[in-house]
Design an enzyme around this catalytic site. Sequence first.
Site, PDB file in Angstrom:
ATOM      1  N   ASP A   1       4.485  -3.779  -9.681  1.00  0.00           N
ATOM      2  CA  ASP A   1       5.158  -4.878  -8.997  1.00  0.00           C
ATOM      3  C   ASP A   1       4.795  -6.133  -9.800  1.00  0.00           C
ATOM      4  OD1 ASP A   1       6.413  -6.372  -6.911  1.00  0.00           O
ATOM      5  OD2 ASP A   1       4.414  -6.904  -6.209  1.00  0.00           O
TER       6      ASP A   1
ATOM      7  N   ASP B   1       0.797  -4.783  -4.237  1.00  0.00           N
ATOM      8  CA  ASP B   1      -0.161  -5.507  -3.404  1.00  0.00           C
ATOM      9  C   ASP B   1      -0.584  -4.714  -2.185  1.00  0.00           C
ATOM     10  OD1 ASP B   1       1.944  -5.705  -1.641  1.00  0.00           O
ATOM     11  OD2 ASP B   1       2.351  -7.804  -2.056  1.00  0.00           O
TER      12      ASP B   1
ATOM     13  N   ASP C   1       4.591  -3.367  -0.564  1.00  0.00           N
ATOM     14  CA  ASP C   1       5.024  -2.236  -1.385  1.00  0.00           C
ATOM     15  C   ASP C   1       4.578  -0.886  -0.822  1.00  0.00           C
ATOM     16  OD1 ASP C   1       6.258  -3.814  -3.486  1.00  0.00           O
ATOM     17  OD2 ASP C   1       4.232  -4.439  -3.982  1.00  0.00           O
TER      18      ASP C   1
END
Length: 639
Positions: free
Chosen positions: A341, A532, A536
């Site tokens: 991410d 995180d 996610d």
Amino acid sequence: MTKKQKKMLVRIIIATVALVALYFASTKIVIGGESFGKIFHGIPCLILYLAVYAVIGYDILRKAFKGILNGRVFDENFLMAVATLGAFALAIYEKSGDYNEAIAVMLFYQVGELFQGIAVGKSRRNISALMDIRPDYANVEKDGAIEKVSPDEVEVGTIIVVQPGEKVPIDGIIVEGTSTLNTSALTGESLPRETFVGDEIISGCINLTGVLKIRTTKNFGESTVSKILELVENSSSRKSKSEAFISKFARVYTPIVCFGALALAVLPPLFRIVFLHSEPVWNEWIYRALTFLVISCPCALVISIPLSFFAGIGGASHEGILIKGSNYLEVLSKVRTVVFDKTGTLTEGVFEVVGIHHSTIDERKLLEYAALAECSSSHPISKSLQKAYGKKIDRNRVCDIEEISGSGVKAKIDGTDVAAGNLKLMKSLGIDAEECHSTGTIVHVAIDGKYSGHIVISDVIKKNSKAAIEMLKKSGVEKTVMLTGDSKKVAREVAEKLCLDSVYSELLPADKVSKVEELLENKNGMLAFVGDGINDAPVLSRSDIGIAMGALGSDAAIEAADVVLMDDDPMKISKGIRISKKCLRIVYQNIVFALTVKFACLVLGALGITNMWLAIFADVGVMVIAVLNAIRALRVGKM
């Protein structure tokens, strides 16, 4: 050394002294040509030897008997009991009076067990020391005096006092005092952290300087320290394929060698009788069978493999890398694709408003509308807008908030329709937006259905991100990918700076899951997703192994991910992979070494080349070497 180990040491000493004394007392000795007869022989000698055998081996016999009653016949206790009692039976059958070998075999075995227990205990103590974060008490102020209470008794909202040198017992918020904190046991960071009034503080840190007063926000059982300890303690319940293989191997291997020993005792003598018409030599083949049984004990494998994984998990914990089980440690060692991410993982996640462009109204008014529209969101973009606005948000001015996933928000502010979001939102509303050439996240704003300008918000790449990607390549990762909901322009610029292999932008949460599934179909090796741990969670769960980044104190991250990095440093990802690879190397070394020596000794025992003394030396020696090798997995500091 534990009380149990001390008792075992006493038993070993007593048995050794008694065995030596009995040997001289039951052997004919010649001194200066004069022969001295045996002091003990016959039945009294057998009784004394059996008494010594009982001292050193009663626990093995008890475990073997319980195993038979519980249906677990073929274990190392059963093998040792059969082999040593069989050696006694052979000595009685041959009328040799030599019972030394049976006791010596049990004695050597117990010495090996003692050494193994000390080594395992040492590794556990090392891990306990590395994770020495469990608080013993909490200081609660009552009537002007400080009272020490159990952390379990402290309720949410209680003011606790943490003095210099003490551990923070429960998560909370600092209401008075400033200090520096040692977080090394949690994050592996050597540098202390500065803390001030209003800062959130997590349990397990050590207060170094000032006195802190903290208002607790969680119960002790829900605090970070409890979550971490529970995670590490339960990690052994999630077994790797290697551990599962060893367990299955032992269940199959032990019965095979037992029946093999029976065949070795019976078939060659029968062959001599039927085909060679000669003496069967039962005692020789029974002795070889008993030696075969002693050699066959799979102790080195059964003990060292779980210990290797346990040590690897403990060593990683010291570096602020929490791995939920040995199965995840094994998967981590095989990772070839790492998917990131962007926000908060490769970038700081601290956004700032850097520009307002094409505004048709006063720029401060445009910023005010955007901040009010985003007031219900906890996203970093929303927080940056509210921070740039700089005034207290009056939620009474805002109503009819509608959050559109992956696009933005719509709301009514002071009776005025406001939309704030990306180009997708503007297009869906049929509004022509001005394109922005600045690098960053662009928040377009429309008021009463008319385009009113856009706000440029920029994020900063973490200082270690580029080095982290390079280290991943050196650690064997073949492909690095970034997934983000941000614009193509911003995503491409970040990817180019970090030398990532692929980047996919403007993705909704569901799109990220689809993209990971697509990557999983075309992967080489295992795929890890780094996020995180909160936003996610679906992607973390869908990947082969989910890594929560910068998740210190986040319950959601600890629940969602398979590996939790306790700080924001992306360098820990490659370190975790290197630790897992070292651990797996040690596991494979022990498997190959133990099986090679074991099978070689089995062949020599079956051929009568080695005796029972050498057999037990080989078995204990392999176990000791394997255990010492396993403990190396604890050393991960300079990796």
